[in-house]
Scaffold this active site. Structure first.
Site, mmCIF file in Angstrom:
data_model
loop_
_atom_site.group_PDB
_atom_site.id
_atom_site.type_symbol
_atom_site.label_atom_id
_atom_site.label_comp_id
_atom_site.label_asym_id
_atom_site.label_seq_id
_atom_site.Cartn_x
_atom_site.Cartn_y
_atom_site.Cartn_z
ATOM 1 N N ASP A 120 76.801 46.562 64.410
ATOM 2 C CA ASP A 120 77.302 45.268 63.939
ATOM 3 C C ASP A 120 78.579 44.970 64.722
ATOM 4 O O ASP A 120 79.627 45.551 64.430
ATOM 5 C CB ASP A 120 77.562 45.365 62.421
ATOM 6 C CG ASP A 120 77.857 44.003 61.802
ATOM 7 O OD1 ASP A 120 77.982 43.016 62.547
ATOM 8 O OD2 ASP A 120 77.973 43.940 60.559
ATOM 9 N N GLU A 154 72.881 39.671 55.901
ATOM 10 C CA GLU A 154 73.972 40.661 55.874
ATOM 11 C C GLU A 154 75.294 39.992 55.516
ATOM 12 O O GLU A 154 76.133 40.574 54.814
ATOM 13 C CB GLU A 154 74.100 41.347 57.241
ATOM 14 C CG GLU A 154 75.128 42.486 57.269
ATOM 15 C CD GLU A 154 76.576 42.043 57.520
ATOM 16 O OE1 GLU A 154 77.488 42.838 57.261
ATOM 17 O OE2 GLU A 154 76.773 40.899 57.953
ATOM 18 N N GLU A 155 75.471 38.763 56.030
ATOM 19 C CA GLU A 155 76.774 38.106 55.882
ATOM 20 C C GLU A 155 77.102 37.735 54.441
ATOM 21 O O GLU A 155 78.214 37.299 54.147
ATOM 22 C CB GLU A 155 76.856 36.871 56.801
ATOM 23 C CG GLU A 155 76.818 37.203 58.297
ATOM 24 C CD GLU A 155 78.066 37.897 58.816
ATOM 25 O OE1 GLU A 155 78.935 38.275 58.013
ATOM 26 O OE2 GLU A 155 78.160 38.072 60.045
ATOM 27 N N ASP A 202 78.867 38.704 66.613
ATOM 28 C CA ASP A 202 78.503 39.081 65.227
ATOM 29 C C ASP A 202 77.256 38.319 64.794
ATOM 30 O O ASP A 202 77.357 37.281 64.183
ATOM 31 C CB ASP A 202 79.692 38.755 64.308
ATOM 32 C CG ASP A 202 79.438 39.142 62.858
ATOM 33 O OD1 ASP A 202 78.448 39.848 62.584
ATOM 34 O OD2 ASP A 202 80.235 38.728 61.999
ATOM 35 N N HIS A 231 83.474 35.037 63.152
ATOM 36 C CA HIS A 231 82.966 34.060 62.168
ATOM 37 C C HIS A 231 83.342 32.618 62.499
ATOM 38 O O HIS A 231 83.401 31.779 61.602
ATOM 39 C CB HIS A 231 83.412 34.438 60.742
ATOM 40 C CG HIS A 231 82.668 35.626 60.204
ATOM 41 N ND1 HIS A 231 82.849 36.115 58.924
ATOM 42 C CD2 HIS A 231 81.730 36.432 60.784
ATOM 43 C CE1 HIS A 231 82.056 37.166 58.735
ATOM 44 N NE2 HIS A 231 81.382 37.385 59.836
ATOM 45 N N ASP A 234 68.906 53.463 81.325
ATOM 46 C CA ASP A 234 70.034 52.584 81.602
ATOM 47 C C ASP A 234 69.603 51.192 81.126
ATOM 48 O O ASP A 234 68.705 50.585 81.695
ATOM 49 C CB ASP A 234 70.302 52.598 83.114
ATOM 50 C CG ASP A 234 71.478 51.716 83.498
ATOM 51 O OD1 ASP A 234 72.162 51.203 82.586
ATOM 52 O OD2 ASP A 234 71.694 51.511 84.705
ATOM 53 N N ILE A 235 70.222 50.701 80.071
ATOM 54 C CA ILE A 235 69.845 49.392 79.525
ATOM 55 C C ILE A 235 70.535 48.304 80.343
ATOM 56 O O ILE A 235 71.745 48.377 80.584
ATOM 57 C CB ILE A 235 70.246 49.293 78.033
ATOM 58 C CG1 ILE A 235 69.591 50.415 77.209
ATOM 59 C CG2 ILE A 235 69.906 47.920 77.460
ATOM 60 C CD1 ILE A 235 68.084 50.395 77.158
HETATM 61 N N1 DPN Z 1 79.700 40.955 58.301
HETATM 62 C C1 DPN Z 1 80.433 41.406 57.134
HETATM 63 C C2 DPN Z 1 81.883 41.157 57.403
HETATM 64 O O1 DPN Z 1 82.237 40.032 57.740
HETATM 65 O O2 DPN Z 1 82.644 42.077 57.296
HETATM 66 C C3 DPN Z 1 79.997 40.716 55.862
HETATM 67 C C4 DPN Z 1 80.552 41.450 54.689
HETATM 68 C C5 DPN Z 1 81.830 41.225 54.241
HETATM 69 C C6 DPN Z 1 79.780 42.416 54.066
HETATM 70 C C7 DPN Z 1 82.350 41.931 53.155
HETATM 71 C C8 DPN Z 1 80.303 43.132 52.990
HETATM 72 C C9 DPN Z 1 81.576 42.897 52.547
HETATM 73 ZN ZN ZN Z 2 79.957 39.019 60.121
#
Ligand code: DPN
Ligand code: ZN
Length: 316
Positions: free
Chosen positions: A197, A168-169, A134, A284, A39-40
């Site tokens: 994510d 990633e962004e 995010d 965002h 259980d986290i």
């Molecule tokens: N975090 C992703 C998003 O905002 O959906 C960044 C992303 C966007 C990655 C579009 C790939 C394509």
């Molecule tokens: Zn994002």
């Protein structure tokens, strides 16, 4: 009191053999298939999110690629994992003329199957906000899952590897770099890559990645047991760190709670929340702080992640 003394003798013997074997007290007695899901603690996950928010506050309101806020985020996570006995490594790459890093954490115990279960989340935010849903939400949840592996002294059947991705962004640069530079022999050991994510959206949906029917079924069983209906996580297709793994033929899975997508009346009827509003109205934006988190959802999803790590990695 014979019970107590024989017990302490067992403890002493266990400690001694652990020292001799160099396994630092990791349990071997409990058959792996019997180990129950942990259980986290969502309170502990929230502490990680508060720490990430503080880092953002001290670094111009973000933790984005190429900024000191990203580096401080990585230092925070690495410090926790190192202290818990993980073998951490930092993989450097460059994007847009700026350096960035993936943090990879390997649990040094277990792994008798020869297979690797990978669990990952992106650690960067956009430059327009602190990135707590995010993707602090997933960072906190997988970090706390990793710390629970350590606290429970788990000896998993698969080797466990946790990844915290950079950049990633900017379309999953860090995870792409990892996959593209990983030797084929290492890639083929990965039984599955679980990606997280955004898992604590304030007006949440419960979405399950559908790329691997088998992994999706396991997540489904978890949510079924809680009476939570799910939908496929199609809004995330092509938009997170599972994509480079998928492109190499690795089995991927994960869960997601929604970003800018507007909740329909049907979805509000089954999940609660507000129809006609974004699932994450702070997506965002600067308001993506700990106050943007649905803590009930984060709690359920943190447990779902741990249950899947135990199912696919610890007991497998
Ligand atoms: N975090 C992703 C998003 O905002 O959906 C960044 C992303 C966007 C990655 C579009 C790939 C394509
Ligand atoms: Zn994002």
């Amino acid at each position: 009191m014979p019970f107590v003394s024989s017990r302490s003798a067992v403890v002493a013997a266990t400690t001694l053999s652990a020292l001799l074997l160099g396994t630092a007290g990791v349990h071997a007695e409990e058959p792996a298939h019997k180990v129950s899901d942990p259980d986290i603690s969502v309170a502990k996950v929230m502490r990680h999110l508060d720490a990430l928010q503080k880092i953002s506050d001290a670094n111009n309101g973000n933790r984005a690629h190429g900024t000191p806020g990203y580096q401080a985020s990585l230092d925070y996570v690495k410090g926790k994992l190192d202290a818990a006995g993980y073998k951490t490594s930092i993989q450097e790459f460059e994007f847009g003329g700026k350096k960035s890093w993936n943090l990879i954490a390997d649990w040094p115990h277990g792994g008798r199957s020869g297979k690797v279960l990978m669990v990952g989340a992106h650690l960067d935010s956009v430059d327009t906000g602190p990135g707590i849903n995010d993707n602090g939400s997933s960072v906190g949840a997988i970090l706390e899952t990793a710390l629970t592996v350590s606290a429970k002294k788990v000896s998993p059947s698969h080797h466990l590897r946790f990844a915290f991705w950079g950049t990633e962004e900017e379309t999953y640069i860090g995870s792409t770099h990892y996959v593209n530079t990983l030797p084929k022999s290492e890639l083929s050991k990965i039984s599955a890559y679980l990606n997280f994510d955004m898992i604590g959206s304030p007006n949440p949906g419960y979405f399950v990645y559908d790329q691997s029917p088998e992994i999706a079924r396991h997540f489904q069983a978890f949510f079924d047991a809680k009476g939570i209906p799910t939908e496929p996580a199609t809004a995330l297709n092509g938009r997170s760190d599972h994509e480079p793994f998928l492109a190499k033929g690795v089995q991927v899975g994960g869960i997601f709670t929604g970003s800018a997508e507007v909740k329909t009346p049907e979805q509000a009827a089954k999940w609660g929340g507000t129809a006609g509003e974004a699932m994450d109205k702070c997506y965002h934006l600067a308001c993506d702080t700990p106050a943007n988190i649905n803590q009930h959802t984060l709690d359920v999803n943190s447990d779902a992640i741990a249950a899947m790590v135990w199912k696919l990695g610890v007991r497998k």
